[in-house]
Motif scaffolding. Structure first.
Motif, mmCIF file in Angstrom:
data_model
loop_
_atom_site.group_PDB
_atom_site.id
_atom_site.type_symbol
_atom_site.label_atom_id
_atom_site.label_comp_id
_atom_site.label_asym_id
_atom_site.label_seq_id
_atom_site.Cartn_x
_atom_site.Cartn_y
_atom_site.Cartn_z
ATOM 1 N N UNK A 53 0.832 -1.204 0.000
ATOM 2 C CA UNK A 53 0.000 0.000 0.000
ATOM 3 C C UNK A 53 0.865 1.251 0.000
ATOM 4 N N UNK A 54 1.921 1.245 0.805
ATOM 5 C CA UNK A 54 2.806 2.410 0.886
ATOM 6 C C UNK A 54 3.540 2.664 -0.430
ATOM 7 N N UNK A 55 3.804 1.575 -1.177
ATOM 8 C CA UNK A 55 4.506 1.726 -2.458
ATOM 9 C C UNK A 55 3.546 1.996 -3.602
ATOM 10 N N UNK A 56 2.236 1.994 -3.312
ATOM 11 C CA UNK A 56 1.247 2.283 -4.338
ATOM 12 C C UNK A 56 0.817 1.088 -5.149
ATOM 13 N N UNK A 57 1.231 -0.119 -4.737
ATOM 14 C CA UNK A 57 0.863 -1.325 -5.489
ATOM 15 C C UNK A 57 -0.608 -1.667 -5.305
ATOM 16 N N UNK A 58 -1.167 -1.360 -4.130
ATOM 17 C CA UNK A 58 -2.590 -1.573 -3.885
ATOM 18 C C UNK A 58 -3.156 -0.320 -3.242
ATOM 19 N N UNK A 59 -4.454 -0.125 -3.401
ATOM 20 C CA UNK A 59 -5.097 1.037 -2.805
ATOM 21 C C UNK A 59 -5.403 0.773 -1.335
ATOM 22 N N UNK A 60 -5.758 1.841 -0.621
ATOM 23 C CA UNK A 60 -6.111 1.668 0.791
ATOM 24 C C UNK A 60 -7.374 0.820 0.933
ATOM 25 N N UNK A 61 -8.299 0.948 -0.022
ATOM 26 C CA UNK A 61 -9.519 0.132 0.018
ATOM 27 C C UNK A 61 -9.178 -1.346 -0.115
ATOM 28 N N UNK A 62 -8.265 -1.679 -1.061
ATOM 29 C CA UNK A 62 -7.839 -3.075 -1.239
ATOM 30 C C UNK A 62 -7.111 -3.571 0.004
ATOM 31 N N UNK A 63 -6.300 -2.690 0.619
ATOM 32 C CA UNK A 63 -5.590 -3.065 1.847
ATOM 33 C C UNK A 63 -6.570 -3.408 2.967
ATOM 34 N N UNK A 64 -7.580 -2.547 3.154
ATOM 35 C CA UNK A 64 -8.549 -2.787 4.220
ATOM 36 C C UNK A 64 -9.351 -4.053 3.969
ATOM 37 N N UNK A 65 -9.695 -4.318 2.694
ATOM 38 C CA UNK A 65 -10.472 -5.516 2.371
ATOM 39 C C UNK A 65 -9.676 -6.781 2.667
ATOM 40 N N UNK A 66 -8.395 -6.803 2.238
ATOM 41 C CA UNK A 66 -7.567 -7.981 2.482
ATOM 42 C C UNK A 66 -7.220 -8.122 3.962
ATOM 43 N N UNK A 67 -7.065 -7.003 4.643
ATOM 44 C CA UNK A 67 -6.815 -7.038 6.083
ATOM 45 C C UNK A 67 -8.003 -7.674 6.804
ATOM 46 N N UNK A 68 -9.225 -7.291 6.385
ATOM 47 C CA UNK A 68 -10.424 -7.851 7.005
ATOM 48 C C UNK A 68 -10.518 -9.354 6.795
#
Length: 222
Positions: A202-217
């Motif tokens: 996410x920090x490198x811009x490979x995934x969006x924050x929305x994608x990060x939150x979804x995968x985190x969940x």
């Protein structure tokens, strides 16, 4: 033909190296086959033909005629942006990447979409080609993997049979790196490690924050 697994097939705009891990190397970097642009090109030609025909048939120089011409131009531009331009951008920004550690698919200019599968989680890779697709060297690649994604279908892949071979070769080599060290294979990363990896992406811009939150969940729900 695509090169062997030892060399990289580089797309017009190479996959950003900043998105790779420290020991990761790109083996294959390609974009969708040109057949994916046939539809957008055909629609673009139809829009141009329709625009020219409409302007030629709108006679006169009065105010109403001028407004009508502008309406036609705006409608054509909206239709062009809605489909052909969007597909052109999607094609130009799409990367199908095989590294020595994972399979990556990334696309999008402003709204980005990223998907990745570690090589050690890939269970099966197969491809589908019709007669015409075989002639032009295109086809669909189907990747079965362990995890929540299950099956991913990649349309209009260049030389899918060669890509299938590259993925199998790199997956075997990846497993061999650990077998040669006396292990049965790479251990499944912990939830904390997966979260850290997702945060780095996410920090490198490979995934969006929305994608990060979804995968985190999904990770925390397991």
């Amino acid at each position: 033909m695509l090169p062997s697994a030892g060399a990289a097939s580089v797309a017009v705009v190479p996959f950003p190296k900043r998105l790779l891990t420290s020991d990761e190397e790109v083996v294959l970097d390609t974009r969708p086959h040109w057949i994916a642009l046939v539809g957008p090109v055909a629609v673009t030609l139809l829009l141009i033909a329709g625009l020219v025909a409409a302007l030629v048939n709108i006679h006169g120089t009065g105010g109403g005629k001028s407004v009508l011409r502008w309406i036609v131009v705006i409608v054509v531009l909206v239709l062009f942006v809605a489909y052909p331009l969007r597909r052109f951008v999607q094609w130009a920004t799409s990367h199908f990447v095989v590294t020595n550690e994972r399979l990556i698919h990334r696309s999008g200019l402003v709204a980005k979409r990223s998907m990745e599968v570690p090589l050690n989680r890939i269970n099966d890779v197969r491809f589908e080609q019709g007669v015409f697709e075989r002639i032009i060297g295109a086809g669909d690649l189907i990747v079965e993997s362990a995890g929540e994604r299950g099956q991913e279908v990649f349309d209009d892949v260049r030389h899918p049979e060669a890509v299938q071979k590259v993925i199998y070769e790199r997956a075997e080599a990846y497993q061999g790196r650990f077998a040669g060290q006396g292990g049965a294979g790479p251990a499944r990363p912990s939830v904390g490690e997966e979260l850290q990896r997702l945060a780095d992406l996410r920090d490198r811009g490979a995934i969006t924050d929305t994608e990060f939150q979804a995968q985190k969940g999904r990770l925390l729900g397991e």
